[in-house]
Design a protein around this motif. Structure first.
Motif, short mmCIF file in Angstrom:
data_model
loop_
_atom_site.label_atom_id
_atom_site.label_comp_id
_atom_site.label_asym_id
_atom_site.label_seq_id
_atom_site.Cartn_x
_atom_site.Cartn_y
_atom_site.Cartn_z
N VAL A 1 10.35 -43.79 17.58
CA VAL A 1 11.21 -42.78 16.98
C VAL A 1 12.61 -42.81 17.59
CG1 VAL A 1 11.50 -40.28 16.62
CG2 VAL A 1 9.27 -41.35 16.26
N TRP A 2 12.70 -43.19 18.86
CA TRP A 2 14.04 -43.39 19.45
C TRP A 2 14.77 -44.53 18.74
CZ3 TRP A 2 16.05 -47.63 22.30
CH2 TRP A 2 17.34 -47.41 22.79
N GLU B 1 20.55 -42.41 18.32
CA GLU B 1 20.72 -42.72 19.73
C GLU B 1 20.60 -44.21 20.01
OE1 GLU B 1 17.82 -40.34 21.69
OE2 GLU B 1 19.04 -38.51 21.62
N ALA C 1 7.84 -38.23 14.13
CA ALA C 1 8.98 -38.38 13.22
C ALA C 1 9.15 -37.13 12.36
CB ALA C 1 8.79 -39.62 12.35
N TRP D 1 12.15 -36.11 9.88
CA TRP D 1 11.92 -37.14 8.88
C TRP D 1 10.92 -36.64 7.84
CZ3 TRP D 1 14.21 -41.96 8.59
CH2 TRP D 1 14.94 -42.39 9.70
N ARG E 1 10.86 -34.51 14.06
CA ARG E 1 12.28 -34.80 14.22
C ARG E 1 13.00 -34.81 12.86
NH1 ARG E 1 12.45 -37.52 19.33
NH2 ARG E 1 11.08 -36.22 20.63
N ALA F 1 17.90 -38.98 10.37
CA ALA F 1 16.60 -38.68 9.81
C ALA F 1 16.74 -38.67 8.30
CB ALA F 1 16.09 -37.34 10.32
N SER G 1 16.33 -43.53 15.61
CA SER G 1 17.35 -42.50 15.71
C SER G 1 18.75 -43.06 15.91
CB SER G 1 17.04 -41.56 16.88
OG SER G 1 17.36 -42.17 18.12
#
Length: 248
Positions: free
Chosen positions: A227-228, A233, A22, A27, A25, A2, A231
């Motif tokens: 958003v994934w 991830e 975002a 950002w 999370r 982020a 990331s």
């Protein structure tokens, strides 16, 4: 990962959902808008109320000088850019190809294609390790129309989004060694006001039966995919466009 994120067209629909998620999370989000400043400021206010950080910035992504100002303002407020969601898009009323004039084609291509390229270029200039940046992620918002063609509705928009798909593949390969991942999403029938711009506010309801999952999608469902991809991830994902379309 982020950091600092720009979401073009971030005040409404999918862009607003991305901006909100975002920010939740961690950002710091630059919420770009072209005309509807009130909507963008509402998104920023909601983010602030939830303890996040956001800034509304007006800019037409089809204008190079305004793109540069957008990126400069967000960088000044929140620090070096590490993410871009190329979401700003323009759709005009449903029409057949033989009914399209040059003025409409220029409007559709300037926002959807030229704008995406200009913003991607500005992001690379800030994020590329070759240019002293720390790397980052670009997510281009395409459409299932790029694959399906949108016959009898808006082939021009579909063609513009196909160009965005090509941008995703080409740019991903161009900057992979410079710390930047480039991905895309192709939303399907998503319940946003874009259908009203095309002249059919009830389009999602009309076409829901053509979706294997049996319904239209929600902006938040697309936002979670975006958003994934932003990331860590998704750290081994680049040059790929993910369909978020209920199987259609």
């Amino acid at each position: 990962m982020a950091g600092t994120l720009i979401v073009t067209g971030g005040g409404r629909g999918i862009g607003a959902a991305v901006s909100m998620l975002a920010a939740a999370r961690s950002w710091r989000v630059g919420v770009n808008y072209r005309q509807n400043g009130e909507a963008a400021r509402r998104v920023v206010a909601d983010i602030d109320a939830a303890g996040g950080q956001a800034l509304a910035v007006q800019a037409d992504v089809a204008r190079p000088e305004e793109v540069e100002r957008l990126f400069h303002e967000v960088n000044t407020a929140f620090g070096p850019l590490t993410g871009l969601v190329n979401n700003a898009g323009l759709l005009e009323r449903q029409a057949r190809v033989e009914e399209l004039d040059a003025a409409r084609l220029h409007r559709v291509l300037e926002t959807n294609v030229v704008g995406a390229f200009l913003c991607a270029g500005a992001a690379v200039r800030q994020m590329s390790t070759r240019r002293g940046g720390a790397g980052g992620v670009i997510v281009n918002v395409s459409s299932r129309a790029a694959v399906l063609g949108s016959a009898g509705e808006y082939v021009d928009y579909a063609a513009a989004k196909a160009a965005v798909d090509t941008l995703t593949v080409g740019l991903a390969r161009e900057v992979a060694a410079e710390g930047i991942r480039v991905c895309g999403v192709r939303p399907g029938l998503i319940d946003t006001e874009i259908h009203a711009l095309g002249g059919e506010p009830g389009r999602v309801a009309r076409l829901s039966s053509t979706v294997p999952l049996g319904r239209g999608g929600l902006p938040a469902e697309v936002a979670h995919a975006i958003v994934w991809l932003l990331s860590a991830e998704a750290s081994y994902v680049t040059g790929t466009t993910l369909d978020v379309s209920g199987g259609r």
